[in-house]
Design a protein around this motif. Structure first.
Motif, PDB file in Angstrom:
ATOM      1  N   LEU A 186       0.834  -1.195   0.000  1.00  0.00           N
ATOM      2  CA  LEU A 186       0.000   0.000   0.000  1.00  0.00           C
ATOM      3  C   LEU A 186       0.873   1.252   0.000  1.00  0.00           C
ATOM      4  N   ASN A 202       0.505   5.684  -0.266  1.00  0.00           N
ATOM      5  CA  ASN A 202      -0.252   6.928  -0.378  1.00  0.00           C
ATOM      6  C   ASN A 202      -1.759   6.659  -0.458  1.00  0.00           C
ATOM      7  N   SER A 203      -2.271   6.116   0.631  1.00  0.00           N
ATOM      8  CA  SER A 203      -3.671   5.675   0.664  1.00  0.00           C
ATOM      9  C   SER A 203      -4.360   6.140   1.932  1.00  0.00           C
ATOM     10  N   ASN A 239      -1.843  12.367  -6.251  1.00  0.00           N
ATOM     11  CA  ASN A 239      -1.204  11.048  -6.272  1.00  0.00           C
ATOM     12  C   ASN A 239      -1.491  10.252  -5.002  1.00  0.00           C
ATOM     13  N   PHE A 240      -2.738   9.908  -4.816  1.00  0.00           N
ATOM     14  CA  PHE A 240      -3.118   9.085  -3.669  1.00  0.00           C
ATOM     15  C   PHE A 240      -4.356   8.280  -4.043  1.00  0.00           C
ATOM     16  N   SER A 241      -4.654   7.269  -3.227  1.00  0.00           N
ATOM     17  CA  SER A 241      -5.804   6.401  -3.465  1.00  0.00           C
ATOM     18  C   SER A 241      -6.741   6.436  -2.266  1.00  0.00           C
ATOM     19  N   VAL A 242      -8.041   6.359  -2.548  1.00  0.00           N
ATOM     20  CA  VAL A 242      -9.048   6.178  -1.499  1.00  0.00           C
ATOM     21  C   VAL A 242      -9.485   4.718  -1.552  1.00  0.00           C
ATOM     22  N   LEU A 243      -9.185   3.980  -0.496  1.00  0.00           N
ATOM     23  CA  LEU A 243      -9.530   2.559  -0.450  1.00  0.00           C
ATOM     24  C   LEU A 243     -10.967   2.373   0.029  1.00  0.00           C
TER      25      LEU A 243
END
Length: 402
Positions: free
Chosen positions: A259, A261-262, A326-330
């Motif tokens: 994982l 940047n989440s 540059n990030f993710s939303v899980l």
């Protein structure tokens, strides 16, 4: 007659001395056997962090034990000053804060806190870390209990080569060292370190807020300041070092190493779009611009009177506005598979056994960690056969009742 009586007295004296010597020798042998049993029990029974090992294990001399008890009592008394009285006005609360400022140990710059960055760098230089985990603990030492300790066990079960840094001025103490000694003895990498807030907030938007707070220009709010400090410290430590911040009320199920940047969604709408994020787990590289934006929002909009406003609601507000960071939303299943309103279902064994079995399989496959929402669940009993009970038996280092 006199010689015979004298000989009888001497014989009686030596016979009595021999009996006493045998008794002392027997007691010594029993004590050695018992002490070895206690050490073995501590290694096996590592889910008993503070009280059973502390009560049985001779880590301190009598004088040290007394000093430790005094330390814990003084620490508890200090924390009684950290919550403002109810129904104060803003001006009265600021006045109260100025008066009680000496009790807020974490706000002070001390010889120990000033070694923070050096200790951090030495720790990272000395250890290989598959993942850098951070936690905060701004509470009395003795309130770190079995459930919190189990979070650490599940963390190391999933990340045997991971590193855990707990920022805490209370756990960075002889009492704190005792709590974590069973895990350290098993070879896990743990650093208990007093944070240097001046260093952490330097060159960040948090600095001005912190200085204003210290100078009595900020209303700390009616919510305990420790809660909001934890919200800010987790951001600052991620910004300065990078890694994973995680709350102490989780069961870790899977390896986090892939994982990057989440941030996790707590809830989504019918179309799968997130409606609220949460800051109980944050995974970011060092100097990530989104973490900087979080700290900026904290300093600009701080409100100590609204629960969650400087935490879950803050990250939700910021992410809703930003683009191209540059990030993710899980999805919720990553960290929040059960909402706090329904968390009781995970502790209850009365649910259909087939549903429990299917849920456990689903969680082990799709979920990285389960937030236990300790504020709601801390008084709930973990029923045998429940989802939580099943997960504990699988993901603990040494299984025990929590």
């Amino acid at each position: 007659m006199f010689n015979y009586y004298t000989k009888f007295q001497l014989f009686s004296f030596f016979y009595f001395a021999l009996i006493i010597s045998l008794i002392i020798l027997y007691d010594s042998l029993i004590a050695n056997i018992s002490s070895k049993s206690i050490v073995f029990q501590i290694n096996i029974n590592s889910l008993q962090p503070l009280k059973p090992p502390l009560a049985n294990r001779p880590l301190f001399s009598t004088k040290e034990e007394t000093n430790n008890e005094v330390y814990l009592k003084e620490e508890e008394e200090d924390y009684a000053h950290l919550v403002p009285p109810y129904n104060l006005s803003q001006e009265e609360r600021i006045s109260w804060f100025k008066k009680n400022l000496p009790y807020f140990e974490i706000l002070k710059s001390t010889n120990i806190s000033r070694k923070f960055n050096g200790r951090m760098n030495e720790f990272f230089t000395s250890h290989y870390c598959s993942v850098q985990f951070f936690m905060t603990w701004i509470s009395p030492t003795k309130s770190f209990g079995k459930r919190e300790f189990f979070t650490l066990e599940s963390l190391f079960k999933a990340h045997p080569k991971g590193c855990l840094i707990i920022l805490s001025h209370t756990l960075d103490s002889p009492s704190g060292t005792m709590i974590f000694k069973p895990l350290v003895e098993l070879g896990y990498r743990i650093l208990l370190v007093t944070p240097d807030l001046y260093f952490l907030f330097e060159n960040t938007p948090s600095k001005s807020w912190f200085i204003d707070l210290k100078n009595g220009k900020k209303d700390p709010g009616k919510i305990p300041l420790a809660q909001n400090l934890s919200n800010l410290i987790r951001l600052a430590v991620l910004y300065k070092y990078g890694g994973v911040y995680i709350d102490t009320d989780f069961i870790i199920l899977k390896d986090f190493s892939r994982l990057r940047n989440s941030i996790g969604a707590q809830s989504v709408d019918r179309n799968g779009n997130w409606t609220r994020l949460n800051n109980a787990v944050l995974i970011f590289d060092k100097s990530h611009p989104l973490v900087y934006k979080f700290m900026e929002e904290f300093a600009l909009s701080f409100d100590g009177n609204r629960w969650g406003y400087n935490g879950p609601y803050l990250v939700s507000r910021v992410v809703e506005k930003v683009k191209d960071y540059n990030f993710s939303v899980l999805p919720p299943r990553a960290f929040y598979p059960m909402n706090w309103v329904r968390i009781k279902g995970f502790f209850n064994a009365k649910n259909d056994s087939r549903w429990i079995e299917a849920k456990v399989l689903e969680l082990n496959e799709k979920t990285y960690g389960i937030h236990l929402w300790n504020r709601q669940s801390k008084s709930m009993k973990i029923e045998q056969g429940s989802i939580i009970d099943r997960l504990i038996s699988t993901h603990c280092v040494v299984c025990n009742d929590i």
